[in-house]
Design an enzyme around this catalytic site. Structure first.
Site: not given
Ligand code: CA2
Length: 151
Positions: A11-12, A19, A24, A76, A79, A82, A89, A100, A102, A104, A109, A113
C-alpha cells in the site's frame, strides 16, 4: 524457459516520488520497475512487477507465485509489514524464496515500524538501501538460485 521473479509492492508505494523524499527519495515506482528489469535481465530472469493497496490481492499474488513455482519473490509489503499476520502466513506457505525489502531503514524510524511479521519467515531481508535494495534483492536471489550472469 527463463525463470520469473515476482516483485510485489504494498500500500501507498504507488505514491513513491510524490512526497516524503527525505525518507523515500525522489524515484518513482516506474524507476523501481526499471531497476528490477535491468538487474533481472543480467541474470536472464523475468520480472513480474506489481503493486496493490489491498492486503488480499497481495496474498493472492504470493500464492500465485508459489503455484507458478516462481524463482523467487521480492516483497515490500509497506505498512502491512508491521500489521499483517495474513501476509506472514502466505509467505510462510510458499516454497519459493522470499526476500523482504524496505526502502527506508525501518529500525531507524518510529518504534511501530521496528517489528516485521514477515522477517521471520522470509529467506532474507534488506532495508535502508533506498530503491537500490530491490536490485540487491534480485542479485541475492540470482545467487541463491544459481542464475549465472549474462556474458
Ligand atoms: O521503507 C519502506 O519501504 C516501507 O515499507 C514503506 C512503507 C512504510 O509503511 C514501511 O514502514 C516502510 C510506506 C510506503 C508508503 O510510501 C510512500 C512514499 C512516498 C509517498 C507516500 C507514500
Amino acid at each position: 524457459m527463463a525463470q520469473t521473479i515476482y516483485v510485489l509492492n504494498g500500500p501507498n508505494l504507488n505514491l513513491l516520488g510524490t512526497r516524503e523524499p527525505e525518507t523515500y527519495g525522489h524515484s518513482t515506482m516506474g524507476d523501481v520497475e526499471t531497476i528490477c528489469r535491468e538487474s533481472a535481465a543480467r541474470h536472464r530472469l523475468n520480472i513480474d512487477f506489481r503493486q496493490s493497496n489491498h492486503e488480499g490481492e497481495l496474498i493472492d499474488w504470493i500464492q500465485e507465485a508459489g503455484a507458478e513455482q516462481a524463482a523467487g519473490i521480492v516483497i515490500n509489503a509497506g505498512a502491512y509489514t508491521h500489521s499483517s499476520l495474513a501476509i506472514r502466513d502466505a509467505v510462510a506457505g510458499v516454497a519459493t524464496p522470499v526476500i523482504e525489502v524496505h526502502i527506508s531503514n525501518i529500525f531507524a524510524r518510529e518504534h511501530f515500524r521496528h517489528h516485521s511479521h514477515i522477517s521471520a519467515v522470509a529467506r532474507a531481508c534488506l532495508c535502508g538501501f533506498g530503491i537500490m535494495g530491490y536490485r540487491l534483492a534480485i542479485e541475492g536471489l540470482a545467487a541463491l538460485i544459481g542464475a549465472g550472469e549474462k556474458a
